[in-house]
Write an enzyme that holds these catalytic residues in place. Structure first.
Site, short mmCIF file in Angstrom:
data_model
loop_
_atom_site.label_atom_id
_atom_site.label_comp_id
_atom_site.label_asym_id
_atom_site.label_seq_id
_atom_site.Cartn_x
_atom_site.Cartn_y
_atom_site.Cartn_z
N GLY A 15 0.79 -1.22 0.00
CA GLY A 15 0.00 0.00 0.00
C GLY A 15 0.82 1.27 0.00
O GLY A 15 0.39 2.30 0.52
N ASN A 17 1.54 3.13 -2.59
CA ASN A 17 0.83 4.12 -3.43
C ASN A 17 -0.35 4.71 -2.66
O ASN A 17 -0.58 5.92 -2.71
CB ASN A 17 0.37 3.48 -4.74
N ILE A 100 -8.33 -9.24 -10.80
CA ILE A 100 -8.97 -8.66 -11.99
C ILE A 100 -10.40 -8.34 -11.60
O ILE A 100 -11.07 -9.17 -10.95
CB ILE A 100 -8.91 -9.67 -13.16
N HIS A 117 0.12 1.39 -13.26
CA HIS A 117 0.84 0.24 -13.81
C HIS A 117 2.33 0.59 -13.89
O HIS A 117 2.67 1.68 -14.36
CB HIS A 117 0.28 -0.08 -15.20
N VAL A 152 -7.00 -5.46 -20.07
CA VAL A 152 -5.95 -5.51 -19.05
C VAL A 152 -4.97 -4.35 -19.30
O VAL A 152 -4.26 -4.34 -20.32
CB VAL A 152 -5.21 -6.87 -19.06
N ASP A 153 -4.98 -3.36 -18.42
CA ASP A 153 -4.10 -2.19 -18.52
C ASP A 153 -4.25 -1.42 -19.84
O ASP A 153 -3.27 -0.95 -20.41
CB ASP A 153 -2.62 -2.62 -18.33
N GLU A 182 5.96 6.29 -9.07
CA GLU A 182 4.53 5.94 -8.98
C GLU A 182 3.85 6.81 -7.92
O GLU A 182 2.74 7.29 -8.11
CB GLU A 182 4.35 4.46 -8.60
C1 GRF Z 1 2.98 -1.08 -7.74
O1 GRF Z 1 4.17 -1.33 -8.42
C2 GRF Z 1 1.86 -0.89 -8.73
O2 GRF Z 1 2.25 -0.27 -9.91
C3 GRF Z 1 1.42 -2.29 -9.01
O3 GRF Z 1 1.53 -2.95 -7.77
C4 GRF Z 1 2.51 -2.29 -6.95
C5 GRF Z 1 1.83 -1.92 -5.68
O4 GRF Z 1 2.70 -1.40 -4.72
N1 GRF Z 1 0.08 -2.29 -9.59
P1 GRF Z 1 2.11 -0.77 -3.38
O5 GRF Z 1 1.22 -1.81 -2.72
O6 GRF Z 1 1.35 0.48 -3.74
O7 GRF Z 1 3.32 -0.47 -2.55
#
Ligand code: GRF
Length: 210
Positions: A15, A17, A100, A117, A152-153, A182
């Protein structure tokens, strides 16, 4: 001034992000209400992080769930509705949510679901994007924040950040460099959507006219 949206974040793991988005909200950089963090994994580290940041958390275990994908997603939707994250009043961020989601869920929350992504889409969609990039030998990679559609993406891109691929990079070192970007990209993208500065326009078909 438009009324601020309610944000639901779906996670499965660390988590980081999610944390970046929640911290940006706390610093009043994003005009959105952090309504709920939902995890399909009871052991997701991000749950503790969200709690510490004062955001309600919910666990809807997917392991051992025997129903269909849509049946599972309906549990998520019910939970989102409990926190007023509806298609009209809410926004959803997938932040390392390792499932998904069903076409029905996507249709119901059309253009209200964002994903990040770890590659420059449309290159390297799917799993192990950083390894795909390394194996291909690209010199630059990065991350993409996009609206979620039924592929997908594949949904409309909101923004991308670029990182160089360095000689001797491993999947781990490249992933780390991308992850730092990110955190910046996701918070920026949520801000753009929350402020109504970016919207997905549905094209009949991306491939039409060729
Ligand atoms: C990130 O690299 C994101 O792009 C991918 O999964 C990872 C999640 O990381 N979809 P976090 O849980 O946010 O640290």
């Amino acid at each position: 001034m438009i009324k601020s949206l309610n944000l639901g974040i779906l996670i499965s793991g660390k988590g980081s992000n999610m944390e970046a988005i929640l911290k940006a909200i706390r610093k009043k950089r994003i005009p959105i209400k952090p309504a709920v963090v939902i995890s399909n994994n009871p052991d997701a580290k991000g749950l503790e992080v969200a709690k510490k940041l004062g955001v309600p958390t919910e666990i809807i275990p997917s392991k051992g769930f025997t129903g269909t994908r849509w049946e599972y997603d309906q549990l998520i939707i019910k939970c989102l509705e409990k926190y007023s994250v509806t298609p009209k009043t809410g926004l959803i961020c997938l932040a390392g949510f390792m499932r998904i989601i069903s076409p029905e869920f996507i249709e119901k929350y059309k253009n209200k679901i964002l994903n990040i992504h770890p590659a420059l889409l449309p290159s390297f969609p799917g799993l192990h994007a950083q390894k795909q990039a390394l194996d291909y030998g690209v010199k630059y990679s990065g991350c993409t924040v996009h609206f979620v559609d039924s592929g997908v993406d594949t949904g409309p891109i909101i923004l991308q950040e670029i990182v160089p691929v360095k000689d001797g990079d491993t999947e781990e070192t490249l992933s780390k460099r991308i992850l730092a970007k990110e955190h910046i990209a996701y918070a920026k993208a949520v801000k753009l959507v929350a402020e109504g500065k970016v919207k997905a326009i549905n094209m009949a078909s991306k491939n039409q006219g060729h």
